[in-house]
Every structure is written in structure tokens, then in C-alpha cells.
Design a protein around this motif. Structure first.
Motif, PDB file in Angstrom:
ATOM      1  N   HIS A  44      29.560  50.353  67.559  1.00 41.71           N
ATOM      2  CA  HIS A  44      29.465  49.018  66.981  1.00 41.71           C
ATOM      3  C   HIS A  44      29.426  49.091  65.459  1.00 41.71           C
ATOM      4  CE1 HIS A  44      29.190  46.644  70.531  1.00 41.71           C
ATOM      5  NE2 HIS A  44      28.273  47.442  71.039  1.00 41.71           N
ATOM      6  N   PRO A  45      30.024  48.114  64.786  1.00 42.70           N
ATOM      7  CA  PRO A  45      29.984  48.128  63.316  1.00 42.70           C
ATOM      8  C   PRO A  45      28.576  47.851  62.790  1.00 42.70           C
ATOM      9  CG  PRO A  45      31.530  46.462  64.159  1.00 42.70           C
ATOM     10  CD  PRO A  45      30.776  46.988  65.320  1.00 42.70           C
ATOM     11  N   GLU A  50      26.402  51.567  55.166  1.00 45.55           N
ATOM     12  CA  GLU A  50      27.004  51.965  56.444  1.00 45.55           C
ATOM     13  C   GLU A  50      28.125  51.007  56.833  1.00 45.55           C
ATOM     14  OE1 GLU A  50      23.761  51.218  56.120  1.00 45.55           O
ATOM     15  OE2 GLU A  50      22.808  53.192  56.081  1.00 45.55           O
ATOM     16  N   SER A  51      27.905  49.715  56.549  1.00 47.02           N
ATOM     17  CA  SER A  51      28.951  48.740  56.907  1.00 47.02           C
ATOM     18  C   SER A  51      30.179  48.943  56.021  1.00 47.02           C
ATOM     19  CB  SER A  51      28.431  47.302  56.795  1.00 47.02           C
ATOM     20  OG  SER A  51      28.250  46.921  55.463  1.00 47.02           O
ATOM     21  N   ARG A  52      29.946  49.350  54.775  1.00 46.26           N
ATOM     22  CA  ARG A  52      31.071  49.637  53.876  1.00 46.26           C
ATOM     23  C   ARG A  52      31.886  50.825  54.403  1.00 46.26           C
ATOM     24  NH1 ARG A  52      32.769  49.807  48.313  1.00 46.26           N
ATOM     25  NH2 ARG A  52      33.738  51.834  47.957  1.00 46.26           N
ATOM     26  N   ALA A  53      31.174  51.892  54.731  1.00 45.35           N
ATOM     27  CA  ALA A  53      31.862  53.106  55.187  1.00 45.35           C
ATOM     28  C   ALA A  53      32.655  52.825  56.464  1.00 45.35           C
ATOM     29  CB  ALA A  53      30.843  54.213  55.418  1.00 45.35           C
ATOM     30  N   TYR A  54      32.038  52.073  57.361  1.00 46.74           N
ATOM     31  CA  TYR A  54      32.692  51.764  58.635  1.00 46.74           C
ATOM     32  C   TYR A  54      33.952  50.938  58.405  1.00 46.74           C
ATOM     33  CZ  TYR A  54      33.118  50.031  63.469  1.00 46.74           C
ATOM     34  OH  TYR A  54      33.558  49.716  64.730  1.00 46.74           O
ATOM     35  N   ALA A  55      33.809  49.872  57.583  1.00 48.33           N
ATOM     36  CA  ALA A  55      34.941  48.966  57.362  1.00 48.33           C
ATOM     37  C   ALA A  55      36.097  49.702  56.681  1.00 48.33           C
ATOM     38  CB  ALA A  55      34.502  47.774  56.512  1.00 48.33           C
ATOM     39  N   LEU A  56      35.778  50.516  55.689  1.00 46.36           N
ATOM     40  CA  LEU A  56      36.834  51.236  54.981  1.00 46.36           C
ATOM     41  C   LEU A  56      37.530  52.249  55.896  1.00 46.36           C
ATOM     42  CD1 LEU A  56      35.213  51.804  51.452  1.00 46.36           C
ATOM     43  CD2 LEU A  56      36.978  50.144  52.093  1.00 46.36           C
ATOM     44  N   ALA A  57      36.721  52.945  56.690  1.00 54.20           N
ATOM     45  CA  ALA A  57      37.316  53.949  57.591  1.00 54.20           C
ATOM     46  C   ALA A  57      38.259  53.292  58.592  1.00 54.20           C
ATOM     47  CB  ALA A  57      36.208  54.710  58.319  1.00 54.20           C
ATOM     48  N   TRP A  58      37.869  52.135  59.102  1.00 52.89           N
ATOM     49  CA  TRP A  58      38.715  51.435  60.079  1.00 52.89           C
ATOM     50  C   TRP A  58      39.997  50.931  59.412  1.00 52.89           C
ATOM     51  CZ3 TRP A  58      40.901  50.877  64.318  1.00 52.89           C
ATOM     52  CH2 TRP A  58      41.355  49.654  64.839  1.00 52.89           C
ATOM     53  N   GLN A  59      39.865  50.432  58.190  1.00 54.54           N
ATOM     54  CA  GLN A  59      41.059  49.966  57.469  1.00 54.54           C
ATOM     55  C   GLN A  59      41.999  51.149  57.187  1.00 54.54           C
ATOM     56  OE1 GLN A  59      41.924  46.932  56.960  1.00 54.54           O
ATOM     57  NE2 GLN A  59      43.719  47.241  55.652  1.00 54.54           N
ATOM     58  N   ALA A  83      33.348  43.322  55.819  1.00 53.82           N
ATOM     59  CA  ALA A  83      33.359  43.513  54.367  1.00 53.82           C
ATOM     60  C   ALA A  83      34.774  43.504  53.785  1.00 53.82           C
ATOM     61  CB  ALA A  83      32.654  44.822  54.020  1.00 53.82           C
ATOM     62  N   LEU A  84      35.784  43.658  54.626  1.00 57.29           N
ATOM     63  CA  LEU A  84      37.165  43.663  54.132  1.00 57.29           C
ATOM     64  C   LEU A  84      37.782  42.274  54.088  1.00 57.29           C
ATOM     65  CD1 LEU A  84      38.269  46.733  56.214  1.00 57.29           C
ATOM     66  CD2 LEU A  84      38.290  46.639  53.727  1.00 57.29           C
ATOM     67  N   PHE A  85      37.046  41.303  54.593  1.00 57.72           N
ATOM     68  CA  PHE A  85      37.632  39.971  54.802  1.00 57.72           C
ATOM     69  C   PHE A  85      38.173  39.375  53.502  1.00 57.72           C
ATOM     70  CE2 PHE A  85      37.627  35.377  55.346  1.00 57.72           C
ATOM     71  CZ  PHE A  85      38.255  35.249  56.567  1.00 57.72           C
ATOM     72  N   VAL A  86      37.385  39.421  52.441  1.00 57.38           N
ATOM     73  CA  VAL A  86      37.803  38.792  51.184  1.00 57.38           C
ATOM     74  C   VAL A  86      39.053  39.482  50.640  1.00 57.38           C
ATOM     75  CG1 VAL A  86      37.148  38.393  48.772  1.00 57.38           C
ATOM     76  CG2 VAL A  86      35.524  37.917  50.594  1.00 57.38           C
ATOM     77  N   GLY A  87      39.031  40.807  50.606  1.00 62.30           N
ATOM     78  CA  GLY A  87      40.176  41.546  50.064  1.00 62.30           C
ATOM     79  C   GLY A  87      41.456  41.271  50.836  1.00 62.30           C
ATOM     80  N   ILE A 130      43.593  47.735  48.363  1.00 62.61           N
ATOM     81  CA  ILE A 130      43.008  46.868  49.400  1.00 62.61           C
ATOM     82  C   ILE A 130      43.555  47.272  50.769  1.00 62.61           C
ATOM     83  CG2 ILE A 130      42.925  44.500  50.286  1.00 62.61           C
ATOM     84  CD1 ILE A 130      43.070  43.531  47.337  1.00 62.61           C
ATOM     85  N   MET A 131      44.872  47.400  50.827  1.00 62.84           N
ATOM     86  CA  MET A 131      45.528  47.678  52.107  1.00 62.84           C
ATOM     87  C   MET A 131      45.145  49.040  52.683  1.00 62.84           C
ATOM     88  SD  MET A 131      49.500  46.738  52.537  1.00 62.84           S
ATOM     89  CE  MET A 131      49.605  46.726  50.791  1.00 62.84           C
ATOM     90  N   GLN A 132      45.014  50.021  51.782  1.00 58.08           N
ATOM     91  CA  GLN A 132      44.740  51.383  52.247  1.00 58.08           C
ATOM     92  C   GLN A 132      43.275  51.604  52.622  1.00 58.08           C
ATOM     93  OE1 GLN A 132      46.120  53.996  49.127  1.00 58.08           O
ATOM     94  NE2 GLN A 132      48.118  52.995  49.113  1.00 58.08           N
ATOM     95  N   GLY A 133      42.435  50.579  52.364  1.00 58.58           N
ATOM     96  CA  GLY A 133      41.024  50.746  52.687  1.00 58.58           C
ATOM     97  C   GLY A 133      40.287  51.589  51.662  1.00 58.58           C
ATOM     98  N   ASP A 134      40.662  51.451  50.392  1.00 56.40           N
ATOM     99  CA  ASP A 134      39.952  52.175  49.331  1.00 56.40           C
ATOM    100  C   ASP A 134      38.841  51.336  48.716  1.00 56.40           C
ATOM    101  OD1 ASP A 134      41.658  54.282  49.650  1.00 56.40           O
ATOM    102  OD2 ASP A 134      43.007  53.689  48.015  1.00 56.40           O
ATOM    103  N   VAL A 135      38.978  50.017  48.808  1.00 56.64           N
ATOM    104  CA  VAL A 135      38.040  49.155  48.074  1.00 56.64           C
ATOM    105  C   VAL A 135      37.579  47.960  48.915  1.00 56.64           C
ATOM    106  CG1 VAL A 135      38.947  49.694  45.766  1.00 56.64           C
ATOM    107  CG2 VAL A 135      39.977  47.843  47.099  1.00 56.64           C
ATOM    108  N   ILE A 136      36.408  47.456  48.519  1.00 52.74           N
ATOM    109  CA  ILE A 136      35.856  46.226  49.100  1.00 52.74           C
ATOM    110  C   ILE A 136      35.861  45.168  47.997  1.00 52.74           C
ATOM    111  CG2 ILE A 136      33.750  45.148  50.039  1.00 52.74           C
ATOM    112  CD1 ILE A 136      34.661  47.239  51.960  1.00 52.74           C
ATOM    113  N   TRP A 137      36.220  43.957  48.367  1.00 57.32           N
ATOM    114  CA  TRP A 137      36.159  42.828  47.441  1.00 57.32           C
ATOM    115  C   TRP A 137      35.118  41.828  47.921  1.00 57.32           C
ATOM    116  CZ3 TRP A 137      39.650  40.760  43.434  1.00 57.32           C
ATOM    117  CH2 TRP A 137      40.530  41.728  42.927  1.00 57.32           C
ATOM    118  N   CYS A 138      34.557  41.084  46.952  1.00 58.18           N
ATOM    119  CA  CYS A 138      33.668  39.977  47.304  1.00 58.18           C
ATOM    120  C   CYS A 138      34.098  38.762  46.478  1.00 58.18           C
ATOM    121  CB  CYS A 138      32.216  40.332  47.047  1.00 58.18           C
ATOM    122  SG  CYS A 138      31.819  40.657  45.318  1.00 58.18           S
ATOM    123  N   GLN A 139      33.482  37.637  46.801  1.00 54.34           N
ATOM    124  CA  GLN A 139      33.840  36.401  46.111  1.00 54.34           C
ATOM    125  C   GLN A 139      32.714  35.978  45.179  1.00 54.34           C
ATOM    126  OE1 GLN A 139      34.335  32.743  48.511  1.00 54.34           O
ATOM    127  NE2 GLN A 139      36.290  32.461  47.483  1.00 54.34           N
TER     128      GLN A 139
END
Lengths: 382, 307
Positions: A33-34, A40-49, A94-98, A122-131
Motif C-alpha cells: 500500500h502507498p 515515504e510517500s515521496r519515495a513510493y510515488a516517484l518509484a512508481w512513476q 504526490a505526483l498529481f499536481v506535476g 515530471i514524466m520520468q518521476g524525478d520530481v514532485i510538484w505542489c501548488q
């Protein structure tokens, strides 16, 4: 870097495309589960992307020039349908905004340099964006925002405060809306700026939501210096850029979530053996089918260019349906079921769903927009 | 019909208000999982508020008024069962707090972590189980009440109270749902009314916008309806009134909570704003005893007889 194994998807039949997506998801969807917040949520989201990008499944409709696949939206829809069927991690992460509004805003309004630098990351899962739009006293009334940026040489010096910036504590960049013309008011004199979250002078305070995680954050800017080159869409032209962002946020951004909601309804129907809930569930099925029809029509229409404010109707329909589905899910399992009581179970979903009619413009703001811009009704007093 | 409090009722509620005031109860900070107040429980017990229905000259309606007032607090205390349900089924009413559940004995139940007695509707019998130390494991939830689960229910001695007791048990439980919901709704609404009077957007309080006013008026109507249906059910103690009151309350809660959170914006979705102290509990009550569809069926049964 372009992903490996890139068959010419344009030449692939829809059935073959779907079958290939299904196979890939079967073999690659994470089983754990994420995590809901924090590093941890950052690492998970980036790895999945990163995994999706490597498989050739990221940025399906994004321009080829920046690493996307530039496929028709119907293939994007087929991917999201298979994605939901495979119970892949929610795109509301965490990837939603990007992926869903910062990236599309850059595609629509960014300079070539900005696109070339940011879109692949963004596409490669290197970064997280926020608003960074809302402020403590500027929520629904976004145009009253006060965070200011003073032009000094080739830099902006930013001071002020933003709030409700989801995942700001783990983000690399922020889409930041500020007042750059001190003599301006309302929606004039604003600028949309790419703000690196590691810039000196930024302080982030995470805020816990009632659903449990520290998903929101407050961001303080104390003489934060950002190059003028980070302005997207032109100095003092930020309202127009922000409207592009919001049109994505209220338009196609939720497509995957809308599709997964339909899937969720079907799963609830399959799980329920209480005839007393039959009518409610069939109402949900009808609503979900209507939502899908509206979403697909809107998404296909969006391929030909900006569609206007119709997206608000779909966003609102989705938001209110998501709340009802979360409610009925608890009714099906019962309040004391492990699925409900678990800290990140259906009870969590229920409380989290309250945000659907608030984030990205409250239901009331959406209704005003629909009334004025879609139905053509006279503007009321604010 | 007389809708005013009797002198005795006014005196009891005034005394309760004083007691609550003396404890200086504030909304707990960061209390996600449970905000149970043992000091309040101790004071209520010492003051005789929880066995009011056993006292000469007082009845279920008086007990309902107490439960409703206690539910307005930002902390929880096991009062509804002790006041409205347990006196019928407990030989020793000091063996409280009392937890209640419907279904399998392994299911989690509210107040079980501190309960001394469990009353369990297992479908064809009503069981009374005394809870020894260490028999319960806590269950973490977002519903503000302390939840727990029996570790090994098969090892616990139980008293069969018989299936004939089930209608009374369920009726009283429905009354408790409605009355407790009413108290929670009153506090939640008051908090939101204050918020919309002070929160400004577009240069004016958001409570001055008609769209918000209309929906808060509807929320207030729901709250009033839940209140009077609950009190009527406590007054009559009838199957039909109890089922109607619980049906209406459980139907009203989703609409009510959605609107209240909506008008507090993102702030209302955080643990830094106290609204969740009431809406967590409302969500829990919404699902009790099978939810509104089960109560509606009970209301139909009370009208037409079971088919």
C-alpha cells in the motif's frame, strides 16, 4: 532519456494496446500500500512513476518533443481503465499536481526552456510538484491574494504565505501565484512562478487532515529569490496562466480518478448482498455511467483545444459522486468492519472525500462558474 | 402538548451544565482516534446522572435530555447506553461503562476498551457478558469513540437474556442513536455558524452568501427534526417512534456533515479545526444497528407488522 521498448503505439490496434497495458500492469503494479504522507510517500510515488516511464506508460498524451507519447486521448482512457481495473496506486498522490496541472500548464504556457527542463523530470518521476495558490485569507476569493514578488534586477524577491499546499513538505517545485505589481488589485498584476522548494527563505509547516495524514501544508516565504526566468506566461500575466492551471485541475486532471470511481462502484455492487442497498447501488451505477460519458466526451473534445468551463460541471459531478460512494461503502461493510475501522480504510476514504468539493475551487465557486460561463446567466454580486 | 422543561428537568440540566463547566472541557488537540473523558465519567457517576431513569419521578425523557447535553461536548463519554439501555438489562448498574454490539461477538464495539459489561444482540438472543481485565484489544479508528474487540469471546461467561428482550434492546438503541445525534449536531452547527459569521471572502462574511445561508438553514432544520423526533421517541418509548427517529437521524447525518464541512473550507478538513470532534462521532452513529435502511425496515415492521 526515452523509455525502453517503445513500440509504435499509434499503429497498434486499440485491443492490442489495451491487452499490452493489462499485461504490463499485471506484472508491475506494486503490491504494498502507498504510504499516505512524508518522505515515504515521496519515495513510493516517484518509484512508481519511474517504473511507468520505463515501461513506456507515462505522459501518454504529452508532446513527443519532451519525451511524451503524443497518443490520442482514447488510448489514455484505455490506459486509465486498465489502471483502475488493476488496482494500481491512486493517481491522487504526490505526483498529481506535476502530472495533471503543473505539467499541462507548462505545455500550454511555458517557454521552450521551461518545457525542456521540467517536463521530462515530471514524466520520468524525478520530481514532485505542489501548488501555491490559496492563502489564509484568499481561498475561494483567489484574486485577493497578497503574497508579493518584487522585481530586483533579474530576480523576484518573494514574501508572504500560502496554505493548503498539498505535499509541499516533500515537493521539489511549486506552481506559485503571487502579486508582482504592487499597484494592482484583484486578478491584475499577478505572476505564475516556478518556485524551487529548496530556495533559501522557504519554511514549510505540514498540516494534518482529519483523515489522518499530514497531507496539507502551510508555506512561508521570507525574501525568497527566484529568477525572472521562472515566470510562466509573462510578468503580471499570471491570472491567465492560473486560469489555464485551473482549467486542467477542473477539467482533465481527474480523468483517471473518475474512471477508477466507476470501477469502485462496480466492486461495491459485487461485494454487497444486502437487497436494501440495491436501489442506492443502482443509482450509483447510473451516476458513474453518466460521469464516464461526460468525462470521455469532454476529454475527446479537449484534444482539439481549450474547451472552456464545461470541465467544472464534470469536476463537480465527480466530487459529489465520490462523496456518496465513500458513504455507501461504509454502509455496505458496516461501521464496525475491519475494512472501515482500519486507520487507512474506508473510514479514511470517507473523511478524505470531504475535500473533493473544496479543493481546486469549492462546489459553490464551481456552480457560479457553470451558471455564468456555461449557462450564460447574469453574474451575481460577490 | 408541553414542550417546556419541567422544573426538575431544568434543575437537572442546569446542574449538569455546572458540572461540565467545572471540568473546563476543551476540544482535545490532535485527538484523532479517541477523546474519551474519564474525569467526566467519574463526575457523572458521582452526581447520579447516569442512573437518572432509576430514580423516583424521572423517566426515559429525562435521561434523553442528559444524553443529548453530554453529546454536545467535544469529548465522548459512555452515557447513552448507561442511561437509556442498560437499566433494563443490568442487575448491577454499577457495572458500567456498558458497550453494545449487534452481530458476531468478535466485532469491534464502541466503549469496549473501558466497558465492564457488554450487551450483544446476536440475532436470536441478547447476551450479557461481564468483561474481565485484559479481555479487550483496542481498535484504532477515525471515529472518535474508543473502539475495542473481545480477544476470546468464547472463553467469557455469558448470560442469555432471551430473544424476547431483543425488541426492547433495539428500540432503546435507536432512541439513543437519535438523541446522541441531536446533541452532536447542535454543537457542530453552532461551531459552523460562528465560523461563517467571521470568515471573510470577497470582502464580506461567507455567511452572508445566500447559497450558504440556505444550506445552513436546511442543516438547522435537520438538526431540529432529529432533536424532536428523538425526544418524542424517548417520551413514548414506542417501536414506531424509535425507528422513525433513528431512520431520520441516520438519513440526515450525511447531508448535514457534508454541508458543515463544506462551509469551513479546507480549514474544516484539518485537525486544527475542531469540527471533526462531532462529525467523527456522527459518522459512527450513522452506521450503527445496520444504518438507516435497517431502521426504515423496522419502522415499516412497526407499522404493518413483520412480513
Amino acid at each position: 532519456m526515452m523509455p525502453e521498448m517503445m513500440p509504435e503505439m499509434m499503429d497498434e490496434s486499440p485491443d492490442d494496446f489495451r491487452a499490452r497495458a493489462r499485461r504490463w500492469l499485471r506484472d508491475n503494479v506494486p503490491t504494498e500500500h502507498p504510504p499516505v504522507d512524508g518522505p515515504e510517500s515521496r519515495a513510493y510515488a516517484l518509484a512508481w512513476q519511474q517504473r511507468q516511464f520505463a515501461g513506456g506508460w507515462a505522459g501518454l498524451t504529452w508532446p513527443r518533443a519532451y519525451g511524451g507519447r503524443e497518443l490520442p486521448v482514447l488510448q489514455q482512457i484505455a490506459w486509465f481503465e486498465e489502471y483502475a481495473r488493476a488496482h494500481a496506486p491512486s493517481t491522487h498522490n504526490a505526483l498529481f499536481v506535476g502530472m495533471n496541472h503543473a505539467g499541462p500548464t507548462l505545455i500550454a504556457c511555458g517557454s521552450d526552456e521551461q518545457k525542456a527542463f521540467h517536463l521530462p523530470k515530471i514524466m520520468q518521476g524525478d520530481v514532485i510538484w505542489c501548488q501555491g495558490f490559496s492563502e489564509p485569507n484568499s481561498g475561494s476569493d483567489l484574486a485577493s491574494l497578497r503574497t508579493r514578488g518584487e522585481v530586483q534586477g533579474d530576480e523576484l524577491v518573494i514574501n508572504g504565505q500560502k496554505i493548503w499546499s498539498s505535499y509541499a513538505d516533500i515537493a521539489d517545485y511549486q506552481e506559485l501565484l503571487i502579486r508582482t505589481d504592487p499597484a494592482s488589485s484583484r486578478h491584475h498584476g499577478l505572476s505564475w512562478v516556478i518556485c524551487p522548494m529548496d530556495a533559501p527563505g522557504i519554511t514549510v509547516r505540514p498540516i494534518k487532515t482529519m483523515a489522518g495524514p499530514a497531507k496539507f501544508a502551510e508555506v512561508f516565504y521570507d525574501n525568497v529569490r527566484i529568477p525572472l526566468a521562472n515566470i510562466v506566461g509573462g510578468l503580471n500575466n499570471g491570472w491567465k496562466t492560473a486560469m489555464a492551471t485551473l482549467s486542467f485541475e477542473r477539467g482533465t486532471a481527474s480523468l483517471a480518478l473518475q474512471i477508477s470511481l466507476s470501477q469502485r462502484v462496480e466492486e461495491l455492487i459485487a461485494a454487497c448482498d444486502d437487497v436494501a442497498l440495491g436501489e442506492t447501488l443502482m443509482d450509483l451505477r447510473a451516476d458513474a455511467a453518466a460521469l464516464r460519458a461526460m468525462s470521455y466526451q469532454f476529454a475527446i473534445k479537449s484534444e482539439s483545444g481549450p474547451v472552456g468551463s464545461e470541465g467544472s460541471m464534470i469536476r463537480l459531478y465527480f466530487a459529489e459522486l465520490a462523496q456518496r460512494v465513500a458513504r455507501v461503502a461504509i454502509d455496505i461493510f458496516g461501521i464496525a468492519a475491519p475494512e472501515v475501522l482500519a486507520v487507512h480504510g474506508l473510514g479514511y476514504d470517507y473523511f478524505d472525500a470531504y475535500s473533493e468539493t473544496i479543493a481546486g475551487g469549492t462546489a459553490e465557486i464551481q456552480r457560479n462558474i457553470i451558471a455564468e460561463r456555461v449557462l450564460g446567466l447574469p453574474r451575481g454580486s460577490r | 402538548m408541553d414542550y417546556d422543561f419541567t422544573e426538575d428537568q431544568a434543575a437537572i440540566l442546569g446542574g449538569l451544565e455546572q458540572l461540565i463547566g467545572s471540568l473546563n472541557i476543551e476540544p482535545p488537540k490532535d485527538a484523532v482516534f479517541s477523546a474519551y473523558s474519564q474525569p467526566l465519567d467519574d463526575e457523572l457517576t458521582a452526581g447520579g446522572y447516569l442512573d437518572i431513569t432509576s430514580q423516583e419521578g424521572f423517566g426515559l425523557l429525562d435521561g434523553a435530555l442528559i444524553v443529548e447535553q453530554l453529546a454536545q461536548l467535544p469529548v465522548s463519554v459512555e452515557a447513552a447506553t448507561s442511561v437509556l439501555i442498560a437499566p433494563v438489562f443490568l442487575e448491577d448498574t454499577t457495572r458500567r461503562p456498558v458497550a453494545i454490539l449487534a452481530g458476531a461477538l468478535t466485532k469491534p464495539a464502541r466503549f469496549l476498551p473501558m466497558a465492564k459489561t457488554l450487551l450483544a444482540d446476536i440475532g436470536d438472543d441478547l447476551l450479557r457478558i461481564e468483561i474481565p481485565e485484559g479481555a479487550v484489544e483496542e481498535v484504532a479508528t477515525l471515529f472518535a469513540y474508543p473502539y475495542g474487540r473481545l480477544k476470546n469471546p468464547e472463553n467469557l461467561p455469558r448470560v442469555s437474556l432471551g430473544s424476547a428482550q431483543l425488541p426492547t434492546f433495539r428500540r432503546r438503541w435507536r432512541i439513543a442513536i437519535a438523541v446522541e445525534s441531536s446533541g452532536l449536531m447542535q454543537s457542530a452547527l453552532n461551531l459552523v455558524l460562528e465560523h461563517v459569521k467571521t470568515r471573510q471572502q470577497f470582502g464580506r462574511p461567507i455567511g452572508s452568501f445566500q447559497a450558504i445561508q440556505h444550506r445552513l438553514v436546511m442543516a438547522a432544520e435537520l438538526g431540529q427534526a432529529v432533536r424532536w423526533l428523538g425526544l418524542r421517541a424517548a417520551w413514548s418509548d414506542s417501536e414506531s417512534d424509535a425507528a422513525i427517529a433513528a431512520t431520520f437521524a441516520q438519513d440526515a447525518i450525511p447531508r448535514f456533515c457534508t454541508d458543515l464541512h463544506q462551509f469551513c473550507g479546507a480549514m474544516g478538513l484539518t485537525l486544527e479545526f475542531p469540527l471533526h470532534h462531532w462529525t467523527y462521532r456522527l459518522r459512527a452513529l450513522l452506521g450503527e444497528l445496520g444504518g438507516s435502511s435497517a431502521q426504515a425496515i423496522a419502522a415499516a415492521d412497526a407499522t404493518w407488522g413483520q412480513k
